[in-house]
Design a protein around this motif. Sequence first.
Motif, short mmCIF file in Angstrom:
data_model
loop_
_atom_site.label_atom_id
_atom_site.label_comp_id
_atom_site.label_asym_id
_atom_site.label_seq_id
_atom_site.Cartn_x
_atom_site.Cartn_y
_atom_site.Cartn_z
N PHE A 46 0.80 -1.22 0.00
CA PHE A 46 0.00 0.00 0.00
C PHE A 46 0.84 1.28 0.00
O PHE A 46 0.28 2.38 0.09
CB PHE A 46 -0.96 0.02 1.18
CG PHE A 46 -2.23 -0.76 0.94
CD1 PHE A 46 -3.02 -0.50 -0.15
CD2 PHE A 46 -2.61 -1.75 1.81
CE1 PHE A 46 -4.18 -1.21 -0.39
CE2 PHE A 46 -3.78 -2.47 1.60
CZ PHE A 46 -4.56 -2.20 0.48
N THR A 49 -0.28 3.65 -2.61
CA THR A 49 -1.52 4.31 -2.23
C THR A 49 -1.24 5.51 -1.33
O THR A 49 -1.86 6.57 -1.48
CB THR A 49 -2.44 3.31 -1.50
OG1 THR A 49 -2.62 2.16 -2.33
CG2 THR A 49 -3.79 3.92 -1.18
N ALA A 64 -5.93 8.19 -5.07
CA ALA A 64 -5.54 7.27 -4.00
C ALA A 64 -6.51 6.09 -3.92
O ALA A 64 -6.09 4.95 -3.69
CB ALA A 64 -5.47 8.00 -2.67
N VAL A 67 -5.65 3.77 -6.91
CA VAL A 67 -4.40 3.04 -6.71
C VAL A 67 -4.56 2.01 -5.59
O VAL A 67 -4.10 0.86 -5.71
CB VAL A 67 -3.25 4.03 -6.40
CG1 VAL A 67 -1.98 3.28 -6.00
CG2 VAL A 67 -2.97 4.92 -7.60
N GLY A 68 -5.22 2.37 -4.51
CA GLY A 68 -5.44 1.44 -3.40
C GLY A 68 -6.29 0.25 -3.80
O GLY A 68 -6.02 -0.89 -3.40
N THR A 69 -7.32 0.50 -4.58
CA THR A 69 -8.20 -0.59 -5.02
C THR A 69 -7.45 -1.56 -5.93
O THR A 69 -7.57 -2.78 -5.78
CB THR A 69 -9.43 -0.02 -5.74
OG1 THR A 69 -10.09 0.90 -4.87
CG2 THR A 69 -10.38 -1.11 -6.15
N SER A 71 -4.21 -2.00 -6.03
CA SER A 71 -3.19 -2.69 -5.23
C SER A 71 -3.81 -3.82 -4.41
O SER A 71 -3.27 -4.91 -4.32
CB SER A 71 -2.48 -1.70 -4.31
OG SER A 71 -1.76 -0.75 -5.06
N ALA A 108 -0.55 -0.94 -9.32
CA ALA A 108 -0.50 0.46 -8.89
C ALA A 108 -0.09 1.36 -10.06
O ALA A 108 -0.67 2.44 -10.25
CB ALA A 108 0.47 0.62 -7.73
N TRP A 112 -2.27 4.38 -11.71
CA TRP A 112 -1.72 5.72 -11.95
C TRP A 112 -1.89 6.11 -13.41
O TRP A 112 -2.22 7.26 -13.73
CB TRP A 112 -0.24 5.78 -11.58
CG TRP A 112 0.03 6.09 -10.16
CD1 TRP A 112 0.43 5.20 -9.20
CD2 TRP A 112 -0.07 7.35 -9.50
NE1 TRP A 112 0.58 5.85 -8.01
CE2 TRP A 112 0.29 7.18 -8.16
CE3 TRP A 112 -0.44 8.62 -9.93
CZ2 TRP A 112 0.29 8.22 -7.25
CZ3 TRP A 112 -0.43 9.66 -9.01
CH2 TRP A 112 -0.07 9.45 -7.69
#
Length: 161
Positions: A46, A49, A64, A67-69, A71, A108, A112
């Motif tokens: 993470f 993120t 964010a 990217v978090g989802t 990842s 990730a 992005w």
Amino acid sequence: MAKQPKSAKKGPSAMTLAMAGTGVIAIVAWLAYNVPWLCLFVVAGFLPTLAAAIVDPTRQKHDAIAVGTMSMGAMLPFLLDGFSAMGRTGGREILGNAFAWLSVYGAAVFAWGLCWLFPIVANIIYENRAQARLRQLQRRQNSLETEWGERVKELADLPPQ
């Protein structure tokens, strides 16, 4: 006098955020105690993120979230494999798995890329729609000129009264 309706909430309440934060802390503590290698994998997974949350200037932090989802989606299969071992050594081999790291950080990077590309594509689409509408209005103006004469164009250039 009638009561004014309550305004719509702008976001989650402080109590909701506190409960969610407590839940996240409890899960991380449980992970750190029971499967520390998986916890280390999650924290390192993470990091993009966290970088997205710091870099994203908007209040909603959509970058964010994206990217978090992505990842988390990439980490999930490896986490499930690590949980199946579920011992002190469970998940240790995941830290040396290059495919796992490539999957997580590749997801990730993909997120992005989407965050960078979608505004450009949306701008191109809206610009093309605006140009098509402008051409349509110019054709309509020309047909009105043909039908009604030059006087229509002169009246269109007058300021509103």
